[in-house]
Design a protein around this motif. Structure first.
Motif, PDB file in Angstrom:
ATOM      1  N   LEU A  15       0.816  -1.228   0.000  1.00  0.00           N
ATOM      2  CA  LEU A  15       0.000   0.000   0.000  1.00  0.00           C
ATOM      3  C   LEU A  15       0.844   1.269   0.000  1.00  0.00           C
ATOM      4  O   LEU A  15       0.306   2.375  -0.097  1.00  0.00           O
ATOM      5  N   ARG A  21      -1.665   1.776  -5.149  1.00  0.00           N
ATOM      6  CA  ARG A  21      -2.954   2.186  -4.568  1.00  0.00           C
ATOM      7  C   ARG A  21      -3.950   2.532  -5.673  1.00  0.00           C
ATOM      8  O   ARG A  21      -5.137   2.186  -5.583  1.00  0.00           O
ATOM      9  N   ALA A  22      -3.461   3.198  -6.736  1.00  0.00           N
ATOM     10  CA  ALA A  22      -4.349   3.562  -7.842  1.00  0.00           C
ATOM     11  C   ALA A  22      -4.886   2.299  -8.530  1.00  0.00           C
ATOM     12  O   ALA A  22      -6.065   2.236  -8.897  1.00  0.00           O
ATOM     13  N   LEU A  24      -5.354  -0.635  -7.138  1.00  0.00           N
ATOM     14  CA  LEU A  24      -6.357  -1.238  -6.249  1.00  0.00           C
ATOM     15  C   LEU A  24      -7.698  -0.512  -6.350  1.00  0.00           C
ATOM     16  O   LEU A  24      -8.754  -1.149  -6.407  1.00  0.00           O
ATOM     17  N   SER A  25      -7.653   0.832  -6.372  1.00  0.00           N
ATOM     18  CA  SER A  25      -8.901   1.611  -6.460  1.00  0.00           C
ATOM     19  C   SER A  25      -9.613   1.291  -7.772  1.00  0.00           C
ATOM     20  O   SER A  25     -10.837   1.151  -7.818  1.00  0.00           O
ATOM     21  N   ALA A  28     -11.171  -2.086  -7.487  1.00  0.00           N
ATOM     22  CA  ALA A  28     -12.305  -2.133  -6.558  1.00  0.00           C
ATOM     23  C   ALA A  28     -13.599  -1.922  -7.339  1.00  0.00           C
ATOM     24  O   ALA A  28     -14.646  -2.462  -6.979  1.00  0.00           O
ATOM     25  N   ALA A  29     -13.526  -1.138  -8.427  1.00  0.00           N
ATOM     26  CA  ALA A  29     -14.726  -0.854  -9.231  1.00  0.00           C
ATOM     27  C   ALA A  29     -15.081  -2.037 -10.129  1.00  0.00           C
ATOM     28  O   ALA A  29     -16.245  -2.362 -10.295  1.00  0.00           O
ATOM     29  N   THR A  30     -14.081  -2.687 -10.692  1.00  0.00           N
ATOM     30  CA  THR A  30     -14.322  -3.817 -11.599  1.00  0.00           C
ATOM     31  C   THR A  30     -13.002  -4.520 -11.924  1.00  0.00           C
ATOM     32  O   THR A  30     -11.965  -3.866 -11.943  1.00  0.00           O
ATOM     33  N   PRO A  31     -13.008  -5.842 -12.164  1.00  0.00           N
ATOM     34  CA  PRO A  31     -11.776  -6.516 -12.590  1.00  0.00           C
ATOM     35  C   PRO A  31     -11.297  -5.922 -13.918  1.00  0.00           C
ATOM     36  O   PRO A  31     -12.099  -5.334 -14.654  1.00  0.00           O
ATOM     37  N   ILE A  74      -9.531  -7.671  -7.488  1.00  0.00           N
ATOM     38  CA  ILE A  74      -9.163  -7.349  -6.107  1.00  0.00           C
ATOM     39  C   ILE A  74      -9.645  -8.476  -5.172  1.00  0.00           C
ATOM     40  O   ILE A  74     -10.618  -9.171  -5.480  1.00  0.00           O
ATOM     41  N   PRO A  76     -10.877  -8.165  -1.724  1.00  0.00           N
ATOM     42  CA  PRO A  76     -11.129  -7.076  -0.768  1.00  0.00           C
ATOM     43  C   PRO A  76     -10.882  -7.457   0.685  1.00  0.00           C
ATOM     44  O   PRO A  76     -10.432  -6.629   1.477  1.00  0.00           O
ATOM     45  N   LEU A  79      -7.621  -6.597   2.756  1.00  0.00           N
ATOM     46  CA  LEU A  79      -7.328  -5.322   3.427  1.00  0.00           C
ATOM     47  C   LEU A  79      -7.663  -5.361   4.918  1.00  0.00           C
ATOM     48  O   LEU A  79      -7.231  -4.489   5.682  1.00  0.00           O
TER      49      LEU A  79
ATOM     50  N   ASN B   3      -4.827   8.795  -4.332  1.00  0.00           N
ATOM     51  CA  ASN B   3      -3.832   7.735  -4.260  1.00  0.00           C
ATOM     52  C   ASN B   3      -2.417   8.283  -4.410  1.00  0.00           C
ATOM     53  O   ASN B   3      -1.450   7.626  -4.042  1.00  0.00           O
ATOM     54  N   TRP B  85      -8.289   5.953   3.859  1.00  0.00           N
ATOM     55  CA  TRP B  85      -8.039   5.321   2.559  1.00  0.00           C
ATOM     56  C   TRP B  85      -8.658   3.921   2.537  1.00  0.00           C
ATOM     57  O   TRP B  85      -9.332   3.540   1.573  1.00  0.00           O
ATOM     58  N   GLN B  89     -11.706   2.409   0.063  1.00  0.00           N
ATOM     59  CA  GLN B  89     -11.613   1.200  -0.758  1.00  0.00           C
ATOM     60  C   GLN B  89     -12.806   0.292  -0.482  1.00  0.00           C
ATOM     61  O   GLN B  89     -13.391  -0.284  -1.387  1.00  0.00           O
TER      62      GLN B  89
END
Lengths: 113, 113
Positions: A15, A21-22, A24-25, A28-31, A74, A76, A79, B3, B85, B89
Protein backbone atom coordinates in the motif's frame (compact mmCIF):
# COMPACT_ATOMS: atom_id res chain seq x y z
CA UNK A 1 -2.56 -10.09 14.91
CA UNK A 2 0.91 -9.37 16.23
CA UNK A 3 3.25 -6.63 15.04
CA UNK A 4 5.59 -9.33 13.79
CA UNK A 5 3.04 -10.77 11.37
CA UNK A 6 5.00 -10.92 8.05
CA UNK A 7 1.74 -10.71 6.05
CA UNK A 8 0.99 -7.35 7.65
CA UNK A 9 4.42 -6.08 6.55
CA UNK A 10 3.78 -7.25 2.96
CA UNK A 11 0.35 -5.62 3.07
CA UNK A 12 1.52 -2.20 4.26
CA UNK A 13 4.48 -2.37 1.87
CA UNK A 14 2.09 -3.05 -1.03
CA UNK A 15 0.00 0.00 0.00
CA UNK A 16 3.04 2.30 0.29
CA UNK A 17 3.19 3.05 -3.45
CA UNK A 18 0.82 5.48 -5.24
CA UNK A 19 0.69 3.41 -8.46
CA UNK A 20 -0.27 0.28 -6.51
CA UNK A 21 -2.95 2.19 -4.57
CA UNK A 22 -4.35 3.56 -7.84
CA UNK A 23 -4.46 0.03 -9.32
CA UNK A 24 -6.36 -1.24 -6.25
CA UNK A 25 -8.90 1.61 -6.46
CA UNK A 26 -9.38 0.85 -10.17
CA UNK A 27 -9.89 -2.87 -9.41
CA UNK A 28 -12.31 -2.13 -6.56
CA UNK A 29 -14.73 -0.85 -9.23
CA UNK A 30 -14.32 -3.82 -11.60
CA UNK A 31 -11.78 -6.52 -12.59
CA UNK A 32 -9.49 -5.46 -15.47
CA UNK A 33 -6.94 -6.75 -17.94
CA UNK A 34 -3.27 -6.01 -17.30
CA UNK A 35 -3.04 -3.84 -20.44
CA UNK A 36 -6.07 -1.78 -19.32
CA UNK A 37 -4.49 -1.30 -15.89
CA UNK A 38 -1.20 -0.21 -17.42
CA UNK A 39 -2.69 2.42 -19.75
CA UNK A 40 -3.69 5.20 -17.26
CA UNK A 41 -0.40 4.83 -15.35
CA UNK A 42 1.73 5.84 -18.35
CA UNK A 43 4.26 3.25 -17.16
CA UNK A 44 5.88 0.52 -19.24
CA UNK A 45 4.24 -2.91 -19.05
CA UNK A 46 7.14 -4.64 -17.17
CA UNK A 47 6.98 -1.93 -14.46
CA UNK A 48 3.24 -2.42 -14.07
CA UNK A 49 3.75 -6.21 -13.95
CA UNK A 50 6.20 -5.73 -11.07
CA UNK A 51 3.64 -3.63 -9.17
CA UNK A 52 1.00 -6.31 -9.83
CA UNK A 53 3.27 -9.03 -8.49
CA UNK A 54 3.80 -7.03 -5.25
CA UNK A 55 0.01 -6.74 -4.91
CA UNK A 56 -0.43 -10.45 -5.65
CA UNK A 57 2.28 -11.44 -3.13
CA UNK A 58 0.47 -9.40 -0.46
CA UNK A 59 -2.76 -11.29 -1.31
CA UNK A 60 -4.47 -8.08 -2.42
CA UNK A 61 -5.22 -9.19 -5.98
CA UNK A 62 -5.77 -12.47 -7.81
CA UNK A 63 -4.99 -12.96 -11.48
CA UNK A 64 -6.33 -15.41 -14.05
CA UNK A 65 -5.25 -16.11 -17.62
CA UNK A 66 -7.51 -16.93 -20.56
CA UNK A 67 -5.60 -17.45 -23.79
CA UNK A 68 -3.12 -14.58 -23.91
CA UNK A 69 -5.18 -12.26 -21.71
CA UNK A 70 -4.40 -11.92 -18.01
CA UNK A 71 -7.18 -10.43 -15.86
CA UNK A 72 -6.73 -9.01 -12.33
CA UNK A 73 -9.34 -8.86 -9.59
CA UNK A 74 -9.16 -7.35 -6.11
CA UNK A 75 -9.36 -9.61 -3.01
CA UNK A 76 -11.13 -7.08 -0.77
CA UNK A 77 -10.96 -9.10 2.46
CA UNK A 78 -7.15 -8.93 2.19
CA UNK A 79 -7.33 -5.32 3.43
CA UNK A 80 -8.95 -6.40 6.71
CA UNK A 81 -5.70 -7.15 8.67
CA UNK A 82 -4.56 -3.56 7.99
CA UNK A 83 -7.87 -2.20 9.25
CA UNK A 84 -7.73 -4.51 12.30
CA UNK A 85 -4.22 -3.33 13.17
CA UNK A 86 -5.27 0.34 12.90
CA UNK A 87 -8.32 -0.36 15.10
CA UNK A 88 -6.10 -2.02 17.71
CA UNK A 89 -3.80 1.01 17.80
CA UNK A 90 -6.79 3.33 18.25
CA UNK A 91 -8.10 1.13 21.10
CA UNK A 92 -4.70 1.23 22.86
CA UNK A 93 -4.57 5.01 22.49
CA UNK A 94 -8.16 5.51 23.71
CA UNK A 95 -7.49 3.29 26.74
CA UNK A 96 -4.55 5.57 27.54
CA UNK A 97 -6.74 8.68 27.25
CA UNK A 98 -9.32 7.04 29.56
CA UNK A 99 -6.62 6.34 32.16
CA UNK A 100 -5.49 9.96 31.88
CA UNK A 101 -9.11 11.13 32.35
CA UNK A 102 -9.46 8.96 35.47
CA UNK A 103 -6.22 10.37 36.85
CA UNK A 104 -7.26 13.99 36.25
CA UNK A 105 -10.68 13.33 37.88
CA UNK A 106 -8.95 11.78 40.90
CA UNK A 107 -6.61 14.80 41.22
CA UNK A 108 -9.58 17.20 40.99
CA UNK A 109 -11.51 15.29 43.68
CA UNK A 110 -8.49 15.27 45.97
CA UNK A 111 -8.17 19.03 45.52
CA UNK A 112 -11.85 19.53 46.44
CA UNK A 113 -11.58 17.62 49.73
CA UNK B 1 -7.28 11.93 -0.20
CA UNK B 2 -5.92 10.82 -3.56
CA UNK B 3 -3.83 7.74 -4.26
CA UNK B 4 -0.96 10.05 -5.20
CA UNK B 5 -0.82 11.66 -1.76
CA UNK B 6 2.90 11.41 -0.84
CA UNK B 7 2.05 11.50 2.90
CA UNK B 8 -0.01 8.34 2.52
CA UNK B 9 2.97 6.60 0.90
CA UNK B 10 5.23 7.66 3.80
CA UNK B 11 2.59 6.49 6.26
CA UNK B 12 2.12 3.01 4.78
CA UNK B 13 5.89 2.68 4.33
CA UNK B 14 6.39 3.50 8.02
CA UNK B 15 3.83 0.79 8.95
CA UNK B 16 5.45 -1.85 6.71
CA UNK B 17 8.12 -2.81 9.26
CA UNK B 18 7.44 -5.01 12.34
CA UNK B 19 9.91 -3.11 14.57
CA UNK B 20 8.26 0.20 13.72
CA UNK B 21 4.77 -1.24 14.36
CA UNK B 22 5.96 -2.60 17.73
CA UNK B 23 7.38 0.84 18.65
CA UNK B 24 4.04 2.49 17.78
CA UNK B 25 2.08 -0.02 19.90
CA UNK B 26 4.48 0.60 22.78
CA UNK B 27 4.06 4.39 22.44
CA UNK B 28 0.26 4.12 22.20
CA UNK B 29 0.33 3.02 25.85
CA UNK B 30 2.68 5.77 27.08
CA UNK B 31 5.48 8.08 25.82
CA UNK B 32 8.97 6.59 26.25
CA UNK B 33 12.67 7.41 26.11
CA UNK B 34 14.65 6.26 23.06
CA UNK B 35 16.77 3.91 25.21
CA UNK B 36 13.63 2.30 26.69
CA UNK B 37 12.21 1.80 23.19
CA UNK B 38 15.46 0.24 21.99
CA UNK B 39 15.76 -2.30 24.80
CA UNK B 40 12.94 -4.80 23.93
CA UNK B 41 13.88 -4.74 20.23
CA UNK B 42 17.38 -6.17 20.86
CA UNK B 43 18.58 -3.84 18.09
CA UNK B 44 21.52 -1.44 18.23
CA UNK B 45 20.67 2.17 19.10
CA UNK B 46 21.57 3.61 15.65
CA UNK B 47 19.19 1.08 14.00
CA UNK B 48 16.39 2.06 16.38
CA UNK B 49 17.12 5.75 15.71
CA UNK B 50 16.71 5.12 11.98
CA UNK B 51 13.32 3.47 12.59
CA UNK B 52 12.30 6.41 14.79
CA UNK B 53 13.26 8.88 12.09
CA UNK B 54 11.07 7.01 9.54
CA UNK B 55 8.17 7.22 12.03
CA UNK B 56 8.85 10.92 12.66
CA UNK B 57 9.06 11.68 8.92
CA UNK B 58 5.65 10.02 8.44
CA UNK B 59 4.27 12.26 11.23
CA UNK B 60 3.47 9.23 13.42
CA UNK B 61 5.63 10.25 16.38
CA UNK B 62 6.97 13.48 17.86
CA UNK B 63 10.19 13.67 19.87
CA UNK B 64 11.39 16.14 22.48
CA UNK B 65 14.76 16.52 24.18
CA UNK B 66 15.41 17.45 27.80
CA UNK B 67 19.10 17.54 28.65
CA UNK B 68 20.53 14.38 27.13
CA UNK B 69 17.25 12.45 27.16
CA UNK B 70 15.10 12.23 24.05
CA UNK B 71 11.46 11.21 24.62
CA UNK B 72 9.09 9.93 21.91
CA UNK B 73 5.31 10.24 21.85
CA UNK B 74 2.78 8.91 19.37
CA UNK B 75 0.72 11.34 17.22
CA UNK B 76 -2.41 9.16 17.06
CA UNK B 77 -4.36 11.30 14.56
CA UNK B 78 -1.55 10.66 12.05
CA UNK B 79 -3.00 7.16 11.49
CA UNK B 80 -6.32 8.61 10.29
CA UNK B 81 -5.38 9.05 6.57
CA UNK B 82 -4.56 5.31 6.42
CA UNK B 83 -7.91 4.44 7.95
CA UNK B 84 -9.71 6.88 5.61
CA UNK B 85 -8.04 5.32 2.56
CA UNK B 86 -9.04 1.79 3.69
CA UNK B 87 -12.63 2.99 4.28
CA UNK B 88 -12.74 4.50 0.79
CA UNK B 89 -11.61 1.20 -0.76
CA UNK B 90 -14.29 -0.68 1.18
CA UNK B 91 -16.93 1.82 0.00
CA UNK B 92 -15.83 1.37 -3.65
CA UNK B 93 -15.98 -2.40 -3.27
CA UNK B 94 -19.39 -2.36 -1.57
CA UNK B 95 -20.79 -0.10 -4.28
CA UNK B 96 -19.62 -2.68 -6.81
CA UNK B 97 -21.34 -5.51 -4.89
CA UNK B 98 -24.54 -3.42 -4.78
CA UNK B 99 -24.42 -2.94 -8.56
CA UNK B 100 -23.90 -6.69 -8.97
CA UNK B 101 -26.92 -7.34 -6.69
CA UNK B 102 -29.09 -4.99 -8.76
CA UNK B 103 -27.99 -6.72 -11.95
CA UNK B 104 -28.79 -10.21 -10.60
CA UNK B 105 -32.21 -9.01 -9.37
CA UNK B 106 -32.95 -7.54 -12.82
CA UNK B 107 -31.97 -10.82 -14.53
CA UNK B 108 -34.19 -12.83 -12.15
CA UNK B 109 -37.18 -10.52 -12.77
CA UNK B 110 -36.69 -10.77 -16.52
CA UNK B 111 -36.67 -14.57 -16.27
CA UNK B 112 -39.94 -14.49 -14.26
CA UNK B 113 -41.80 -12.47 -16.85
Amino acid sequence: MTNHDPDLSLLFHALSDPTRRAILSRLAATPARVTDLAEPTGLRLPTVMRHLSVLEEAGLIATSKQGRTRTCAIVPEALEPARTWLDEQRALWEARLDRLDDYVMKLMKERET
